[in-house]
Enzyme design. Structure first.
Site, PDB file in Angstrom:
ATOM      1  N   ARG A 171     -10.869   4.013   8.797  1.00 46.04           N
ATOM      2  CA  ARG A 171      -9.744   3.427  10.221  1.00 46.04           C
ATOM      3  C   ARG A 171     -10.282   2.893  11.105  1.00 46.04           C
ATOM      4  NH1 ARG A 171      -4.722   1.560   7.989  1.00 46.04           N
ATOM      5  NH2 ARG A 171      -3.821   2.221   9.117  1.00 46.04           N
ATOM      6  N   ARG A 175     -16.014   6.685  20.012  1.00 48.52           N
ATOM      7  CA  ARG A 175     -16.763   5.951  21.138  1.00 48.52           C
ATOM      8  C   ARG A 175     -16.941   6.743  22.127  1.00 48.52           C
ATOM      9  NH1 ARG A 175     -10.463   3.677  21.456  1.00 48.52           N
ATOM     10  NH2 ARG A 175     -10.462   1.983  20.054  1.00 48.52           N
ATOM     11  N   ARG A 246       2.898   8.794  -1.198  1.00 50.06           N
ATOM     12  CA  ARG A 246       3.070   9.973  -0.409  1.00 50.06           C
ATOM     13  C   ARG A 246       4.758   9.680   0.611  1.00 50.06           C
ATOM     14  NH1 ARG A 246       1.541  15.344  -0.991  1.00 50.06           N
ATOM     15  NH2 ARG A 246       1.642  15.566   1.524  1.00 50.06           N
ATOM     16  N   ARG A 276       3.127  14.098  13.128  1.00 49.93           N
ATOM     17  CA  ARG A 276       3.259  13.883  14.430  1.00 49.93           C
ATOM     18  C   ARG A 276       4.582  13.760  14.538  1.00 49.93           C
ATOM     19  NH1 ARG A 276       0.790   7.834  12.761  1.00 49.93           N
ATOM     20  NH2 ARG A 276       2.334   7.176  11.264  1.00 49.93           N
ATOM     21  N   GLU A 300       7.114  13.770  12.370  1.00 48.19           N
ATOM     22  CA  GLU A 300       7.064  13.346  11.133  1.00 48.19           C
ATOM     23  C   GLU A 300       6.836  13.911  10.212  1.00 48.19           C
ATOM     24  OE1 GLU A 300       5.619   9.554  11.908  1.00 48.19           O
ATOM     25  OE2 GLU A 300       4.074   9.258   9.689  1.00 48.19           O
ATOM     26  N   TYR A 348      -4.230   0.321   0.500  1.00 46.70           N
ATOM     27  CA  TYR A 348      -3.565   1.134   2.523  1.00 46.70           C
ATOM     28  C   TYR A 348      -4.257  -0.448   3.205  1.00 46.70           C
ATOM     29  CZ  TYR A 348      -3.477   4.839   6.187  1.00 46.70           C
ATOM     30  OH  TYR A 348      -3.772   5.428   7.076  1.00 46.70           O
ATOM     31  N   ASP A 350      -2.667  -2.502   6.149  1.00 47.94           N
ATOM     32  CA  ASP A 350      -2.025  -2.765   8.063  1.00 47.94           C
ATOM     33  C   ASP A 350      -1.042  -4.769   7.917  1.00 47.94           C
ATOM     34  OD1 ASP A 350      -1.833  -0.550   8.975  1.00 47.94           O
ATOM     35  OD2 ASP A 350      -4.363  -1.497  10.020  1.00 47.94           O
TER      36      ASP A 350
HETATM   37  P1  FAD Z   1       7.099  -2.978   2.461  1.00 47.92           P
HETATM   38  O1  FAD Z   1       7.080  -3.735   4.263  1.00 47.92           O
HETATM   39  O2  FAD Z   1       7.371  -1.950   2.081  1.00 47.92           O
HETATM   40  O3  FAD Z   1       7.802  -4.229   1.830  1.00 47.92           O
HETATM   41  C1  FAD Z   1       8.638  -4.019   0.154  1.00 47.92           C
HETATM   42  C2  FAD Z   1       9.458  -4.357   0.291  1.00 47.92           C
HETATM   43  O4  FAD Z   1      10.047  -5.054  -1.146  1.00 47.92           O
HETATM   44  C3  FAD Z   1      10.573  -3.580   0.726  1.00 47.92           C
HETATM   45  O5  FAD Z   1      11.731  -4.241   1.613  1.00 47.92           O
HETATM   46  C4  FAD Z   1      11.372  -3.188  -0.645  1.00 47.92           C
HETATM   47  O6  FAD Z   1      12.827  -2.593  -0.695  1.00 47.92           O
HETATM   48  C5  FAD Z   1      11.072  -4.485  -1.367  1.00 47.92           C
HETATM   49  N1  FAD Z   1      11.123  -3.713  -3.002  1.00 47.92           N
HETATM   50  C6  FAD Z   1      10.305  -2.766  -3.591  1.00 47.92           C
HETATM   51  N2  FAD Z   1      11.270  -2.873  -5.087  1.00 47.92           N
HETATM   52  C7  FAD Z   1      11.971  -4.173  -4.443  1.00 47.92           C
HETATM   53  C8  FAD Z   1      12.624  -4.525  -6.243  1.00 47.92           C
HETATM   54  N3  FAD Z   1      12.577  -4.406  -7.518  1.00 47.92           N
HETATM   55  N4  FAD Z   1      13.772  -5.373  -5.915  1.00 47.92           N
HETATM   56  C9  FAD Z   1      13.791  -5.590  -4.660  1.00 47.92           C
HETATM   57  N5  FAD Z   1      13.379  -5.112  -3.607  1.00 47.92           N
HETATM   58  C10 FAD Z   1      12.369  -4.431  -3.981  1.00 47.92           C
HETATM   59  N6  FAD Z   1       0.422  -1.532   9.641  1.00 47.92           N
HETATM   60  C11 FAD Z   1       0.399  -2.241  10.760  1.00 47.92           C
HETATM   61  O7  FAD Z   1      -0.408  -3.492  10.701  1.00 47.92           O
HETATM   62  N7  FAD Z   1       0.018  -1.178  12.236  1.00 47.92           N
HETATM   63  C12 FAD Z   1       1.237  -0.044  12.142  1.00 47.92           C
HETATM   64  O8  FAD Z   1       0.682   0.594  13.042  1.00 47.92           O
HETATM   65  C13 FAD Z   1       1.034   0.649  11.012  1.00 47.92           C
HETATM   66  N8  FAD Z   1       1.806   1.480  10.750  1.00 47.92           N
HETATM   67  C14 FAD Z   1       2.633   1.931   9.667  1.00 47.92           C
HETATM   68  C15 FAD Z   1       3.145   3.193   9.753  1.00 47.92           C
HETATM   69  C16 FAD Z   1       3.855   3.841   8.346  1.00 47.92           C
HETATM   70  C17 FAD Z   1       4.404   5.009   8.037  1.00 47.92           C
HETATM   71  C18 FAD Z   1       3.451   2.993   7.348  1.00 47.92           C
HETATM   72  C19 FAD Z   1       3.864   3.391   6.431  1.00 47.92           C
HETATM   73  C20 FAD Z   1       3.178   1.702   7.894  1.00 47.92           C
HETATM   74  C21 FAD Z   1       2.165   1.114   8.792  1.00 47.92           C
HETATM   75  N9  FAD Z   1       1.413   0.141   9.053  1.00 47.92           N
HETATM   76  C22 FAD Z   1       0.965  -0.442   9.667  1.00 47.92           C
HETATM   77  C23 FAD Z   1       1.507  -0.723   7.244  1.00 47.92           C
HETATM   78  C24 FAD Z   1       2.830  -1.452   7.087  1.00 47.92           C
HETATM   79  O9  FAD Z   1       3.598  -0.799   7.102  1.00 47.92           O
HETATM   80  C25 FAD Z   1       2.391  -2.425   5.890  1.00 47.92           C
HETATM   81  O10 FAD Z   1       1.350  -3.052   6.289  1.00 47.92           O
HETATM   82  C26 FAD Z   1       3.941  -3.484   6.387  1.00 47.92           C
HETATM   83  O11 FAD Z   1       5.081  -2.761   5.626  1.00 47.92           O
HETATM   84  C27 FAD Z   1       3.761  -4.349   4.281  1.00 47.92           C
HETATM   85  O12 FAD Z   1       4.290  -5.058   4.217  1.00 47.92           O
HETATM   86  P2  FAD Z   1       4.909  -5.870   2.378  1.00 47.92           P
HETATM   87  O13 FAD Z   1       6.135  -7.014   2.966  1.00 47.92           O
HETATM   88  O14 FAD Z   1       3.310  -5.604   1.683  1.00 47.92           O
HETATM   89  O15 FAD Z   1       5.811  -3.859   1.768  1.00 47.92           O
HETATM   90  N1  UDP Z   2      -6.492  11.286  11.233  1.00 44.53           N
HETATM   91  C1  UDP Z   2      -6.715  12.763  11.288  1.00 44.53           C
HETATM   92  N2  UDP Z   2      -5.719  13.336  12.506  1.00 44.53           N
HETATM   93  C2  UDP Z   2      -5.348  12.380  13.053  1.00 44.53           C
HETATM   94  C3  UDP Z   2      -5.205  11.433  13.261  1.00 44.53           C
HETATM   95  C4  UDP Z   2      -5.611  10.614  11.918  1.00 44.53           C
HETATM   96  O1  UDP Z   2      -7.257  13.292  10.795  1.00 44.53           O
HETATM   97  O2  UDP Z   2      -5.131  12.649  14.393  1.00 44.53           O
HETATM   98  C5  UDP Z   2      -6.847  10.926   9.989  1.00 44.53           C
HETATM   99  C6  UDP Z   2      -5.374  11.042   8.590  1.00 44.53           C
HETATM  100  O3  UDP Z   2      -5.840  11.367   7.659  1.00 44.53           O
HETATM  101  C7  UDP Z   2      -4.437   9.514   8.697  1.00 44.53           C
HETATM  102  C8  UDP Z   2      -6.538   8.838   9.306  1.00 44.53           C
HETATM  103  O4  UDP Z   2      -7.325   9.296   9.731  1.00 44.53           O
HETATM  104  O5  UDP Z   2      -4.222   9.074   7.110  1.00 44.53           O
HETATM  105  C9  UDP Z   2      -5.806   7.225   9.441  1.00 44.53           C
HETATM  106  O6  UDP Z   2      -5.084   7.824  10.596  1.00 44.53           O
HETATM  107  P1  UDP Z   2      -5.083   6.909  10.715  1.00 44.53           P
HETATM  108  O7  UDP Z   2      -3.903   6.743  12.637  1.00 44.53           O
HETATM  109  O8  UDP Z   2      -4.903   5.446  10.579  1.00 44.53           O
HETATM  110  O9  UDP Z   2      -3.240   6.537  10.022  1.00 44.53           O
HETATM  111  P2  UDP Z   2      -1.369   5.430  10.019  1.00 44.53           P
HETATM  112  O10 UDP Z   2      -0.732   5.515  10.855  1.00 44.53           O
HETATM  113  O11 UDP Z   2      -2.170   4.449   8.574  1.00 44.53           O
HETATM  114  O12 UDP Z   2      -0.541   6.679   9.120  1.00 44.53           O
END
Ligand code: FAD
Ligand code: UDP
Length: 369
Positions: A171, A175, A246, A276, A300, A348, A350
């Site tokens: 991911r 650079r 997780r 972080r 976090e 996993y 986005d």
């Molecule tokens: P979710 O957002 O998880 O939505 C699923 C929904 O279903 C939830 O609201 C839940 O309550 C509901 N649900 C589940 N089961 C049931 C049930 N049985 N009945 C009723 N409701 C239910 N993506 C990016 O593009 N950029 C980022 O910078 C980025 N950062 C992230 C950072 C973190 C910490 C995490 C965890 C993810 C990140 N992502 C990021 C990914 C992004 O969060 C996901 O791609 C996106 O949320 C997926 O959307 P979704 O609708 O599939 O799932």
């Molecule tokens: N990672 C790491 N050190 C960093 C940033 C990222 O080891 O400072 C690794 C870690 O395993 C992480 C993965 O690279 O899960 C992908 O990083 P990203 O920033 O995409 O994580 P996310 O935003 O999805 O949590």
């Protein structure tokens, strides 16, 4: 009969909208009391800062159609994600770039010199690295791997990097320039009024009924079809066992001024318990703030998800993959349910991929109908 969409995150919202626009009635349910799933954002009432409640979310994509799609439902402000890392009391630039290399090794190498330098450090023997560790050793060499990736990855995923797939590291870019934009994608931005407003606008349609605080399992209605964006194993009542996820805990700090000068500071050192720190005010650099105002900061922590915890990251270790294929076999037999999203497909992915996949799934469904 209408269609049921489980989950009001991006996956569910986009599907409901596409179906509604083609004349299909949909019921969207979410067991949480808000929209947008894990992308939920909310203005903090004391500080006015837009909080990314489930961790930092930055929109970035190479898919022009997806970019145009989200821009239909809300304004995006230009945003370049810059991430720093604190390692052994020093602050470095991420993702690993020429600045990081020169800072870390105390050198002043040119791009070509840095390439040659890193080339000598990497283990070139591995043609196709399978594990995270092999990929890191092949990609940046031992020193950078140990300081920047090893500890962070152990904290984030709870297992040794040799047991994780190489895809997790893929991911991130490497650079040999001073470009420190965390993402490579041509379209990047931050929604001016938050992600939740965008999802709300997507769901604003006369053919969509929305029910929050409602779990799918509580429904007593026949549906023409179900789009399910909840956890795949949960749909089958975990009867083959639980897939590993997780979860995250956020420790909130409220103080005055500018806490760290950047939205995200990573802490790769495994002696520090959190991964972080996010300072939410920096996600909206266009909003004027004085250093006398309140700032909201999240530390976090990542840990194993237990029953009742929110699933954030699918782990996808070997055992999970075996169990996943058994669930996927079961899912194929459920002709009237389509599994979507990060949880429904146990991937996993986005936001942009989620949206692109949902557009595709709706098109397929409408074509079959
Ligand atoms: P979710 O957002 O998880 O939505 C699923 C929904 O279903 C939830 O609201 C839940 O309550 C509901 N649900 C589940 N089961 C049931 C049930 N049985 N009945 C009723 N409701 C239910 N993506 C990016 O593009 N950029 C980022 O910078 C980025 N950062 C992230 C950072 C973190 C910490 C995490 C965890 C993810 C990140 N992502 C990021 C990914 C992004 O969060 C996901 O791609 C996106 O949320 C997926 O959307 P979704 O609708 O599939 O799932
Ligand atoms: N990672 C790491 N050190 C960093 C940033 C990222 O080891 O400072 C690794 C870690 O395993 C992480 C993965 O690279 O899960 C992908 O990083 P990203 O920033 O995409 O994580 P996310 O935003 O999805 O949590």
């Amino acid at each position: 009969m209408r269609v049921c969409v489980v989950g009001a995150g991006f996956s569910g919202a986009v599907i409901a909208r596409e179906l509604a626009e083609s004349g299909t009635n949909c019921l969207v349910v979410d067991e949480r009391g808000h929209l947008a799933g894990n992308c939920h954002t909310e203005r903090d009432s004391d500080s006015g800062i837009m909080i990314h409640s489930y961790g930092p979310h930055i929109f970035h994509t190479a898919d022009q159609d997806v970019w145009e799609y989200v821009n239909r439902f809300g304004d995006f402000m230009p945003f370049r994600h810059q991430v720093k890392a604190t390692v052994n009391g020093k602050v470095y630039s991420l993702p690993i770039n020429l600045h990081t290399i020169n800072q870390f090794f105390g050198t002043c190498l040119s791009p070509q010199e840095a390439k040659d330098f890193i080339d000598q450090k990497v283990q070139r023997g591995m043609i196709e690295p399978k594990s995270f560790e092999d990929q890191a050793l092949r990609f940046v060499g031992k020193e950078i791997y140990e300081e920047f990736f090893r500890g962070y990855t152990i904290k984030q995923w709870g297992v040794q990097p040799k047991d994780l797939p190489a895809s997790i590291l893929k991911r991130l870019p490497l650079r040999f320039s001073y470009d420190d934009n965390y993402f490579d994608h041509p379209f990047q931005g931050m929604p001016k009024d938050g992600y939740t407003k965008i999802v709300k606008n997507i769901l604003q349609h006369e053919k969509i009924e929305l029910r929050l605080n409602c779990a799918f399992e509580e429904l007593d209605e026949e549906f023409e079809h179900i789009f399910y964006s909840g956890p795949l194993d949960r749909y089958f009542r975990y009867d083959l066992g639980r897939l590993t996820y997780r979860t995250l805990d956020f420790e909130e700090i409220r103080t005055v001024g500018d806490f760290q000068g950047v939205a995200v500071m990573n802490y790769p050192d495994d002696r520090i318990p959190f991964t972080r720190i996010t300072e939410h005010r920096h996600f909206a650099p266009w909003e004027e703030r004085s250093d006398k105002q309140l700032t909201v900061v999240y530390r976090e922590y990542s840990r194993e998800q237990k029953p009742g915890d929110i699933p954030y990251y699918p782990v996808r270790l070997l055992n999970d993959k075996k169990l996943l294929s058994r669930y996927q076999e079961r899912a194929k037999m459920e002709m009237s349910t389509t599994f979507v999203g990060r949880l429904g497909t146990y991937q996993y992915i986005d936001m942009d991929t989620t949206i692109g996949n949902s557009l595709e799934e709706s098109k397929n469904y409408l074509a079959r109908k």
